[in-house]
Design a protein around this motif. Structure first.
Motif, PDB file in Angstrom:
ATOM      1  N   ALA A  97       0.906  -1.174   0.002  1.00  0.00           N
ATOM      2  CA  ALA A  97       0.111  -0.050   0.014  1.00  0.00           C
ATOM      3  C   ALA A  97       0.955   1.356  -0.052  1.00  0.00           C
ATOM      4  CB  ALA A  97      -0.870   0.010   1.066  1.00  0.00           C
ATOM      5  N   ASN A  98       2.112   1.301   0.288  1.00  0.00           N
ATOM      6  CA  ASN A  98       3.086   2.376   0.326  1.00  0.00           C
ATOM      7  C   ASN A  98       3.761   2.666  -1.061  1.00  0.00           C
ATOM      8  OD1 ASN A  98       3.202   3.124   3.436  1.00  0.00           O
ATOM      9  ND2 ASN A  98       3.573   0.812   3.344  1.00  0.00           N
ATOM     10  N   ILE A  99       3.262   1.992  -2.167  1.00  0.00           N
ATOM     11  CA  ILE A  99       3.902   2.167  -3.524  1.00  0.00           C
ATOM     12  C   ILE A  99       3.093   2.880  -4.257  1.00  0.00           C
ATOM     13  CG2 ILE A  99       5.419   0.190  -3.280  1.00  0.00           C
ATOM     14  CD1 ILE A  99       3.635  -1.378  -5.085  1.00  0.00           C
ATOM     15  N   GLY A 100       2.008   3.748  -3.884  1.00  0.00           N
ATOM     16  CA  GLY A 100       1.224   4.471  -4.385  1.00  0.00           C
ATOM     17  C   GLY A 100       0.116   3.950  -5.084  1.00  0.00           C
ATOM     18  N   PHE A 101      -0.437   2.874  -4.635  1.00  0.00           N
ATOM     19  CA  PHE A 101      -1.633   2.107  -4.992  1.00  0.00           C
ATOM     20  C   PHE A 101      -2.316   1.794  -3.785  1.00  0.00           C
ATOM     21  CE2 PHE A 101       1.487   1.368  -8.357  1.00  0.00           C
ATOM     22  CZ  PHE A 101       0.733   1.625  -9.387  1.00  0.00           C
ATOM     23  N   SER A 102      -3.641   1.577  -3.837  1.00  0.00           N
ATOM     24  CA  SER A 102      -4.503   1.273  -2.818  1.00  0.00           C
ATOM     25  C   SER A 102      -4.891  -0.557  -3.306  1.00  0.00           C
ATOM     26  CB  SER A 102      -5.997   1.756  -2.928  1.00  0.00           C
ATOM     27  OG  SER A 102      -6.802   1.212  -1.863  1.00  0.00           O
ATOM     28  N   ILE A 103      -3.930  -1.500  -2.458  1.00  0.00           N
ATOM     29  CA  ILE A 103      -3.981  -2.408  -3.121  1.00  0.00           C
ATOM     30  C   ILE A 103      -4.779  -3.461  -1.824  1.00  0.00           C
ATOM     31  CG2 ILE A 103      -2.686  -4.514  -3.190  1.00  0.00           C
ATOM     32  CD1 ILE A 103      -0.478  -2.710  -4.345  1.00  0.00           C
ATOM     33  N   ILE A 104      -5.730  -4.214  -2.309  1.00  0.00           N
ATOM     34  CA  ILE A 104      -6.321  -5.503  -1.393  1.00  0.00           C
ATOM     35  C   ILE A 104      -6.353  -6.724  -2.220  1.00  0.00           C
ATOM     36  CG2 ILE A 104      -8.422  -6.086  -0.420  1.00  0.00           C
ATOM     37  CD1 ILE A 104      -9.445  -3.220  -0.276  1.00  0.00           C
ATOM     38  N   GLY A 105      -5.531  -7.491  -1.465  1.00  0.00           N
ATOM     39  CA  GLY A 105      -5.387  -8.904  -2.006  1.00  0.00           C
ATOM     40  C   GLY A 105      -3.763  -9.091  -2.897  1.00  0.00           C
ATOM     41  N   ARG A 106      -3.575 -10.552  -2.851  1.00  0.00           N
ATOM     42  CA  ARG A 106      -2.159 -10.719  -3.172  1.00  0.00           C
ATOM     43  C   ARG A 106      -2.171 -10.751  -4.699  1.00  0.00           C
ATOM     44  NH1 ARG A 106      -1.714 -16.574  -1.425  1.00  0.00           N
ATOM     45  NH2 ARG A 106      -1.505 -15.218   0.624  1.00  0.00           N
ATOM     46  N   VAL A 108      -3.359  -8.737  -6.870  1.00  0.00           N
ATOM     47  CA  VAL A 108      -3.363  -7.307  -7.505  1.00  0.00           C
ATOM     48  C   VAL A 108      -2.006  -6.898  -7.025  1.00  0.00           C
ATOM     49  CG1 VAL A 108      -4.424  -5.090  -7.416  1.00  0.00           C
ATOM     50  CG2 VAL A 108      -6.069  -6.954  -7.196  1.00  0.00           C
ATOM     51  N   ALA A 109      -1.475  -7.126  -5.891  1.00  0.00           N
ATOM     52  CA  ALA A 109      -0.292  -6.582  -5.476  1.00  0.00           C
ATOM     53  C   ALA A 109       0.904  -7.241  -6.250  1.00  0.00           C
ATOM     54  CB  ALA A 109       0.236  -7.200  -4.247  1.00  0.00           C
ATOM     55  N   ASN A 110       0.808  -8.355  -6.713  1.00  0.00           N
ATOM     56  CA  ASN A 110       1.757  -9.152  -7.366  1.00  0.00           C
ATOM     57  C   ASN A 110       1.659  -8.487  -8.996  1.00  0.00           C
ATOM     58  OD1 ASN A 110       2.424 -11.068  -5.753  1.00  0.00           O
ATOM     59  ND2 ASN A 110       1.590 -12.757  -6.528  1.00  0.00           N
ATOM     60  N   SER A 111       0.615  -8.517  -9.567  1.00  0.00           N
ATOM     61  CA  SER A 111       0.439  -8.007 -10.906  1.00  0.00           C
ATOM     62  C   SER A 111       1.122  -6.542 -11.002  1.00  0.00           C
ATOM     63  CB  SER A 111      -1.089  -7.842 -11.282  1.00  0.00           C
ATOM     64  OG  SER A 111      -1.287  -7.282 -12.531  1.00  0.00           O
ATOM     65  N   ILE A 112       0.858  -5.441 -10.206  1.00  0.00           N
ATOM     66  CA  ILE A 112       1.143  -3.946 -10.195  1.00  0.00           C
ATOM     67  C   ILE A 112       2.688  -4.272 -10.026  1.00  0.00           C
ATOM     68  CG2 ILE A 112       1.341  -2.229  -8.717  1.00  0.00           C
ATOM     69  CD1 ILE A 112      -1.561  -2.281  -8.202  1.00  0.00           C
ATOM     70  N   VAL A 113       3.186  -4.861  -8.868  1.00  0.00           N
ATOM     71  CA  VAL A 113       4.752  -4.849  -8.835  1.00  0.00           C
ATOM     72  C   VAL A 113       5.270  -5.625  -9.909  1.00  0.00           C
ATOM     73  CG1 VAL A 113       6.725  -5.465  -7.318  1.00  0.00           C
ATOM     74  CG2 VAL A 113       4.673  -4.709  -6.432  1.00  0.00           C
ATOM     75  N   ILE A 117       7.991  -3.660 -12.814  1.00  0.00           N
ATOM     76  CA  ILE A 117       9.437  -3.987 -13.308  1.00  0.00           C
ATOM     77  C   ILE A 117       9.510  -4.535 -14.496  1.00  0.00           C
ATOM     78  CG2 ILE A 117      11.171  -6.024 -12.476  1.00  0.00           C
ATOM     79  CD1 ILE A 117       9.940  -6.138  -9.875  1.00  0.00           C
ATOM     80  N   ALA A 118       8.898  -5.052 -15.029  1.00  0.00           N
ATOM     81  CA  ALA A 118       8.905  -5.492 -16.470  1.00  0.00           C
ATOM     82  C   ALA A 118       8.702  -4.304 -17.367  1.00  0.00           C
ATOM     83  CB  ALA A 118       7.645  -6.503 -17.025  1.00  0.00           C
ATOM     84  N   VAL A 119       7.907  -3.567 -17.322  1.00  0.00           N
ATOM     85  CA  VAL A 119       7.620  -1.992 -18.111  1.00  0.00           C
ATOM     86  C   VAL A 119       8.918  -1.497 -17.929  1.00  0.00           C
ATOM     87  CG1 VAL A 119       6.677   0.057 -18.372  1.00  0.00           C
ATOM     88  CG2 VAL A 119       5.249  -1.922 -18.195  1.00  0.00           C
TER      89      VAL A 119
END
Length: 215
Positions: A97-106, A108-113, A117-119
């Motif tokens: 939640a500290n990387i600028g996104f409102s994240i609920i659930g594993r 979504v967290a995986n996908s965003i991070v 990285i890939a981009v």
């Protein structure tokens, strides 16, 4: 094995700044490193049959599109999913939640991070430009890069079979050498949990959360 403090800080760095991955990806297209693997392979006659079998698998994987950019994302996500499977969801929310996104659930967290990285890699290295140009497949099969891919996969199988078999299902282990520096601290943290227990692993999580919060 790095200290757990170092492991935690490296994980936090990747989470906070995927651009830092560029500095970590030593020799993605390193000719000297590839030549070193190529030279070693000439003398490594004991594993010649295994490596030839792996090259056949590589040819088939390339033919079926393993070098598409989305597969690099999925390779990263596979490792992060393994790491996060040992992190309570409340801790994940506290970290991500500290990387600028409102994240609920594993998921979504995986996908965003993973995609950040890939981009970052895609935008700032010539590797993905080459991939999009369709040249990398020939380079990969031609020499040292293929050997590096195979030897890195074999090393992963020996040191971290849990990660290896998770990647191997979709031939992502053949891509692992290209993203290994970014994923290495996550894999080391999993190994710490396996060898030193959950108490030390939780200390790693404490440091990650603190580093990310103050980042």
């Amino acid at each position: 094995m790095s200290t757990y403090i170092d492991i935690a800080k490296r994980i936090a760095e990747v989470i906070l700044s995927p651009d830092s991955v560029i500095g970590l990806t030593y020799g993605v297209l390193s000719v000297p490193l590839d030549l070193g693997y190529l030279a070693y392979s000439y003398f490594d006659t004991d594993s010649q049959f295994i490596r030839e079998t792996e090259r056949i698998r590589m040819v088939n994987a390339i033919r079926f599109g393993i070098l598409q950019n989305d597969n690099f994302v999925k390779t990263i996500e596979t490792v992060l999913d393994k790491f996060n499977s040992y992190v309570p969801e409340t801790r994940q929310n506290g970290i991500y939640a500290n990387i600028g996104f409102s994240i609920i659930g594993r998921a979504v967290a995986n996908s965003i991070v993973s995609r950040k990285i890939a981009v970052s890699i895609a935008q700032r290295t010539s590797l993905m430009i080459t991939l999009r140009g369709g040249i990398i497949g020939n380079i990969l099969l031609a020499g040292g890069m293929a050997e590096r891919s195979i030897y890195t996969s074999q090393r992963l199988e020996s040191s971290d079979p849990e990660i290896y078999y998770a990647l191997r299902q979709h031939d992502y282990d053949l891509l692992f050498f290209l993203v290994e520096p970014a994923l290495e601290p996550f894999i080391e943290a999993i190994k710490v949990r396996r060898t030193q227990g959950s108490t030390v692993f939780n200390q790693i999580l404490d440091i990650i959360e603190n580093e990310v919060s103050n980042g």
